[in-house]
Structure formats: structure tokens, C-alpha cells
Design a protein around this motif. Structure first.
Motif, PDB file in Angstrom:
ATOM      1  N   VAL A   1     -67.932 -29.170  21.550  1.00  0.00           N
ATOM      2  CA  VAL A   1     -68.851 -30.103  21.866  1.00  0.00           C
ATOM      3  C   VAL A   1     -68.611 -31.533  21.137  1.00  0.00           C
ATOM      4  O   VAL A   1     -68.582 -32.525  21.772  1.00  0.00           O
ATOM      5  CB  VAL A   1     -70.274 -29.302  21.264  1.00  0.00           C
ATOM      6  CG1 VAL A   1     -71.321 -30.779  21.137  1.00  0.00           C
ATOM      7  CG2 VAL A   1     -70.533 -28.633  22.167  1.00  0.00           C
TER       8      VAL A   1
ATOM      9  N   VAL B   1     -69.943 -37.416  25.336  1.00  0.00           N
ATOM     10  CA  VAL B   1     -68.924 -38.174  25.948  1.00  0.00           C
ATOM     11  C   VAL B   1     -70.074 -39.295  26.163  1.00  0.00           C
ATOM     12  O   VAL B   1     -69.953 -40.660  26.179  1.00  0.00           O
ATOM     13  CB  VAL B   1     -68.412 -37.699  27.277  1.00  0.00           C
ATOM     14  CG1 VAL B   1     -67.795 -38.764  28.099  1.00  0.00           C
ATOM     15  CG2 VAL B   1     -67.404 -36.771  26.575  1.00  0.00           C
TER      16      VAL B   1
ATOM     17  N   ARG C   1     -70.975 -41.270  22.991  1.00  0.00           N
ATOM     18  CA  ARG C   1     -69.733 -42.173  22.750  1.00  0.00           C
ATOM     19  C   ARG C   1     -69.700 -43.401  23.449  1.00  0.00           C
ATOM     20  O   ARG C   1     -69.453 -44.661  23.071  1.00  0.00           O
ATOM     21  CB  ARG C   1     -68.545 -41.357  22.825  1.00  0.00           C
ATOM     22  CG  ARG C   1     -67.083 -42.205  22.368  1.00  0.00           C
ATOM     23  CD  ARG C   1     -67.262 -42.929  21.038  1.00  0.00           C
ATOM     24  NE  ARG C   1     -66.222 -43.688  20.730  1.00  0.00           N
ATOM     25  CZ  ARG C   1     -64.884 -43.369  20.545  1.00  0.00           C
ATOM     26  NH1 ARG C   1     -64.616 -41.988  20.088  1.00  0.00           N
ATOM     27  NH2 ARG C   1     -63.871 -44.293  20.197  1.00  0.00           N
TER      28      ARG C   1
ATOM     29  N   GLY D   1     -66.026 -34.089  22.603  1.00  0.00           N
ATOM     30  CA  GLY D   1     -66.619 -35.073  23.457  1.00  0.00           C
ATOM     31  C   GLY D   1     -66.763 -36.367  22.750  1.00  0.00           C
ATOM     32  O   GLY D   1     -66.682 -37.460  23.665  1.00  0.00           O
TER      33      GLY D   1
ATOM     34  N   PHE E   1     -70.809 -31.125  25.450  1.00  0.00           N
ATOM     35  CA  PHE E   1     -69.508 -31.829  25.327  1.00  0.00           C
ATOM     36  C   PHE E   1     -69.614 -33.201  26.264  1.00  0.00           C
ATOM     37  O   PHE E   1     -69.390 -34.208  25.782  1.00  0.00           O
ATOM     38  CB  PHE E   1     -68.362 -31.161  26.007  1.00  0.00           C
ATOM     39  CG  PHE E   1     -67.038 -31.855  26.461  1.00  0.00           C
ATOM     40  CD1 PHE E   1     -65.971 -32.134  25.601  1.00  0.00           C
ATOM     41  CD2 PHE E   1     -66.958 -32.443  27.739  1.00  0.00           C
ATOM     42  CE1 PHE E   1     -65.009 -32.903  25.642  1.00  0.00           C
ATOM     43  CE2 PHE E   1     -65.786 -33.218  27.961  1.00  0.00           C
ATOM     44  CZ  PHE E   1     -64.879 -33.240  26.855  1.00  0.00           C
ATOM     45  N   LEU E   2     -70.407 -33.259  27.416  1.00  0.00           N
ATOM     46  CA  LEU E   2     -70.579 -34.159  28.376  1.00  0.00           C
ATOM     47  C   LEU E   2     -71.591 -35.085  27.609  1.00  0.00           C
ATOM     48  O   LEU E   2     -71.760 -36.366  27.962  1.00  0.00           O
ATOM     49  CB  LEU E   2     -71.144 -33.628  29.746  1.00  0.00           C
ATOM     50  CG  LEU E   2     -70.351 -32.895  30.527  1.00  0.00           C
ATOM     51  CD1 LEU E   2     -70.921 -32.406  31.964  1.00  0.00           C
ATOM     52  CD2 LEU E   2     -69.178 -33.806  31.217  1.00  0.00           C
TER      53      LEU E   2
ATOM     54  N   ALA F   1     -64.713 -30.235  31.657  1.00  0.00           N
ATOM     55  CA  ALA F   1     -66.057 -30.007  31.998  1.00  0.00           C
ATOM     56  C   ALA F   1     -66.040 -29.247  33.347  1.00  0.00           C
ATOM     57  O   ALA F   1     -66.450 -28.402  33.803  1.00  0.00           O
ATOM     58  CB  ALA F   1     -66.953 -31.104  31.714  1.00  0.00           C
TER      59      ALA F   1
ATOM     60  N   ALA G   1     -61.181 -34.813  29.641  1.00  0.00           N
ATOM     61  CA  ALA G   1     -62.292 -35.080  30.342  1.00  0.00           C
ATOM     62  C   ALA G   1     -62.734 -34.230  31.556  1.00  0.00           C
ATOM     63  O   ALA G   1     -63.558 -33.886  32.264  1.00  0.00           O
ATOM     64  CB  ALA G   1     -62.359 -36.492  31.118  1.00  0.00           C
TER      65      ALA G   1
ATOM     66  N   LEU H   1     -64.124 -39.236  23.417  1.00  0.00           N
ATOM     67  CA  LEU H   1     -63.906 -39.652  24.691  1.00  0.00           C
ATOM     68  C   LEU H   1     -64.917 -40.914  25.230  1.00  0.00           C
ATOM     69  O   LEU H   1     -66.301 -40.447  25.067  1.00  0.00           O
ATOM     70  CB  LEU H   1     -63.862 -38.563  25.857  1.00  0.00           C
ATOM     71  CG  LEU H   1     -63.496 -38.925  27.237  1.00  0.00           C
ATOM     72  CD1 LEU H   1     -62.158 -39.329  27.262  1.00  0.00           C
ATOM     73  CD2 LEU H   1     -63.702 -37.604  27.884  1.00  0.00           C
TER      74      LEU H   1
END
Length: 363
Positions: A103, A293, A296, A106, A289-290, A252, A249, A109
Motif C-alpha cells: 500500500v 497513487v 501522491r 503507491g 495501493f491505488l 494493480a 503501476a 508513484l
């Protein structure tokens, strides 16, 4: 006589207190091993891996963690503790701490950084990942590797090493030995890349930026990418990390695809499920994780927070990899060593060749 009859009756009903009761009597529940001893072992392993990295900066901490886990599992005196009181906690580290680390991965990225490399590079990375994953999976099955090893090794080589193996194994429910063997193989080849790829930098006719992209597209773990690319300078390192994170990336959608495949296999023709548990279509840690991303990509996260998250992610993944390494059983690995080594070498050639061709075509 009455006393004898009473004892016989007591024995028939309640059993002899000295042997815990007659056959069929309820037994006290077995004590579940506590995870604390194993988690403490993982913490010591992380500290040792960090010390190794400080002494030998070319060795990433995650690589050292795997090696130390394997060594601990085969050291007389430690071996019994690793497989006994420490097993529950080490297994927890290899699974739950791995999810949290993925997690946090992410946060490395940003969609802006990835798209800044250009669509040609995006297409190149997609092609390399597809060729490596498909080719490794096909060859692993042809070689007759056991269980989920072909799938896990294909995932590790094509995406992001041990982190990807851990993510996919969560949705497949893979055997711990299959996971440990796959992690060991991918870690070994990634470590060799740190020494081998810089020697090919100039003989292959690559400038610094091209070398960085080749490393980012062809080396497995993020730490190994950094250790390899930094030999060609800061420009190579920047391109290598961006290309590598583009591969990250792909984690996922790959995990989601594997989850859908597992769900389909575990469903009967009538639409009901078998006794096996169907995994979530998109596992919670992948959604996390998504989400990281997306966070970020907003550009609102302070640099200090990103630094703390990066350190936490490295520590968590190091603990998880120590736990996975401690599950490696070398005698079992030796029995399939020839086939596993053949798959690892072949997959390494595929990803290195595909990455090299892709870099030449897009730069």
C-alpha cells in the motif's frame, strides 16, 4: 466392593484424571502459537539487513533481508526456533506486513511523472511486462514446476520482484514454500543484475539515459534498480526509477486479473462456488495501493511525509521478506533446482532482451 464399583463407574463416566480422560472425551483446545516471538525475530532480521546495507551500500536492504531469512532458517540453534515458536509471527510478517508495505509503495508513484516519460515508453513497458509474464508462465508450466511457482515467478520477474509475488500469492492462497522459492529465485537474479548489467552498459552501445531505462524495464526490485542504475549517474537513476515505477503501476491490474481468474476457477458451471474461498475481485490492499497513487498524484503530500512513508515501506517489506526467506527449505529447492534455475535464467534473458529492444525503439 462398593468402593470398587464406584471407581469403575467414575472411570467409565469421567475417565482417569491421570491420563486426561477416556478416548472420545473432549480435550482441551490446543494453544495457538503467539505471533510475538516471530515478529521479534523479523525485527532483528530487519536490523541486521539494515546493518548489511550500511556496510555494503551496493546490497539493498530488501535483498539482505531475504538472504538473512534463508540463512536463519538453516542455522543450527535458530532453525528450531524459526520453525517452532517463531513460525506464526514470521508468517504474519510475510503476509500482513507485506500488504501494508505494498500500500505504501503507491506513494512512490505519480501519474504525472509516469506520463511525462511519453506514450512510447508506456507502450514499451506494457509490451515488456506482457512478454515476460506470458513467456515465463508458459515455460514454467512446460518445465513442470510445482503449484503456483510458474505464476509467482512470472509475476516477480515482470512487475516488481518479491512485492509482486507477495501480492499475487494473497489472492491465489499459494503454498508458503512456493512463495518462498519464487522470492529466493527472483531475489538471486535481481542481485546478480547489480553486478552484471553495469558491465554491459557501454558494450551494448547505450548512453546513460538509455541504460537507466533498460535497467528500470529489466531489473526486478526497486532497490535493485537503484543500486544498478546509480552506477551510470543521476540522469540514468532518474529514468530508471520512473520506468520501474511504471512497471509497479501494472501490479494493480495484474492482481485484479489473477483474482478474477481464481474466482472463475472456483465457480461451478451452475454458478455456485466450490469449498475454496473466492478472493475479492480487487483485494483491499490493491485498492489501498491505488489510493496512495492518487494521493501522491495530487502533489499535496509534504516531502517529509513521503520520506517517512518510504522508510516505513522499506522496513515493512524487509520484515516481510525476512519472514518469506525463513520459509525457504533448501533441500526442497535443490530437488527442483535445475528446473527453477532454467526458468529463472530464461526469464532473465527474455526481460533483458525485450527491454533492450524496447529502449532502442523508443529513444
Amino acid at each position: 466392593m462398593a468402593l470398587i464399583s464406584s471407581r469403575v463407574r467414575d472411570h467409565a463416566v469421567g475417565g482417569d484424571s491421570r491420563d486426561g480422560g477416556a478416548p472420545g472425551a473432549s480435550k482441551p483446545p490446543r494453544k495457538v502459537p503467539a505471533p510475538l516471538p516471530g515478529l521479534a525475530m523479523a525485527a532483528v532480521g530487519v536490523a541486521a539487513a539494515w546493518a548489511v546495507h550500511l556496510l555494503i551500500p551496493a546490497v539493498p536492504m530488501l535483498t539482505a533481508a531475504v538472504v538473512l531469512g534463508i540463512a536463519a532458517a538453516h542455522t543450527p540453534g535458530l532453525r528450531a526456533r524459526i520453525r517452532g515458536t517463531g513460525r506464526a509471527g514470521l508468517t504474519m510478517a510475510g503476509k500482513r506486513l507485506m500488504r501494508i508495505g505494498i500500500v505504501l509503495l503507491g506513494l512512490k508513484l505519480s501519474l504525472h511523472d509516469v506520463l511525462g516519460l511519453g506514450w512510447a515508453t508506456v507502450v514499451m513497458v506494457l509490451a515488456v511486462v506482457a512478454a515476460t509474464f506470458g513467456g515465463t508462465l508458459w515455460l514454467g508450466r512446460k518445465l513442470g514446476l510445482r503449484g503456483d511457482q510458474p505464476l509467482l515467478i512470472a509475476t516477480g520477474y515482470s512487475i516488481c520482484g518479491a512485492s509482486a509475488i507477495g501480492a499475487v500469492s494473497e489472492v491465489t492462497g499459494s503454498d508458503e514454500e512456493d512463495v518462498a522459492t519464487s522470492v529466493a529465485l527472483v531475489t538471486l537474479c535481481g542481485t546478480l543484475a547489480i553486478a552484471v548489467l553495469p558491465l554491459l552498459h557501454h558494450p551494448l552501445g547505450l548512453d546513460d539515459a538509455q541504460f537507466g531505462r533498460w535497467v528500470g524495464a529489466g531489473v526486478h526490485d526497486v532497490g535493485q534498480v537503484v543500486a544498478t542504475a546509480q552506477t551510470a549517474g543521476p540522469d540514468a537513476l532518474t529514468d530508471a526509477v520512473l520506468v520501474k515505477l511504471m512497471r509497479v503501476a501494472m501490479l494493480a491490474p495484474l492482481v485484479a486479473a489473477v483474482a478474477m481468474s481464481v474466482r472463475a476457477r472456483r465457480a461451478t458451471p451452475a454458478g455456485t462456488t466450490t469449498t475454496g474461498k473466492r478472493p475479492a475481485l480487487v483485494p483491499l490492499f490493491v485498492l489501498g495501493f491505488l489510493a496512495m497513487v492518487a494521493v501522491r498524484s495530487t502533489g499535496l503530500v509534504p516531502g517529509g511525509v513521503l520520506d517517512i512513508a518510504q522508510h516505513a515501506q522499506e522496513l515493512l517489506l524487509a520484515a516481510a521478506l525476512f519472514g518469506l526467506g525463513s520459509a525457504v527449505h533448501l533441500p526442497s529447492l535443490v530437488r527442483t533446482g535445475g528446473r527453477v534455475a532454467a526458468l529463472g535464467l530464461s526469464s532473465w534473458v527474455v526481460i533483458a532482451g525485450a527491454s533492450y529492444a524496447g529502449v532502442l525503439l523508443t529513444t
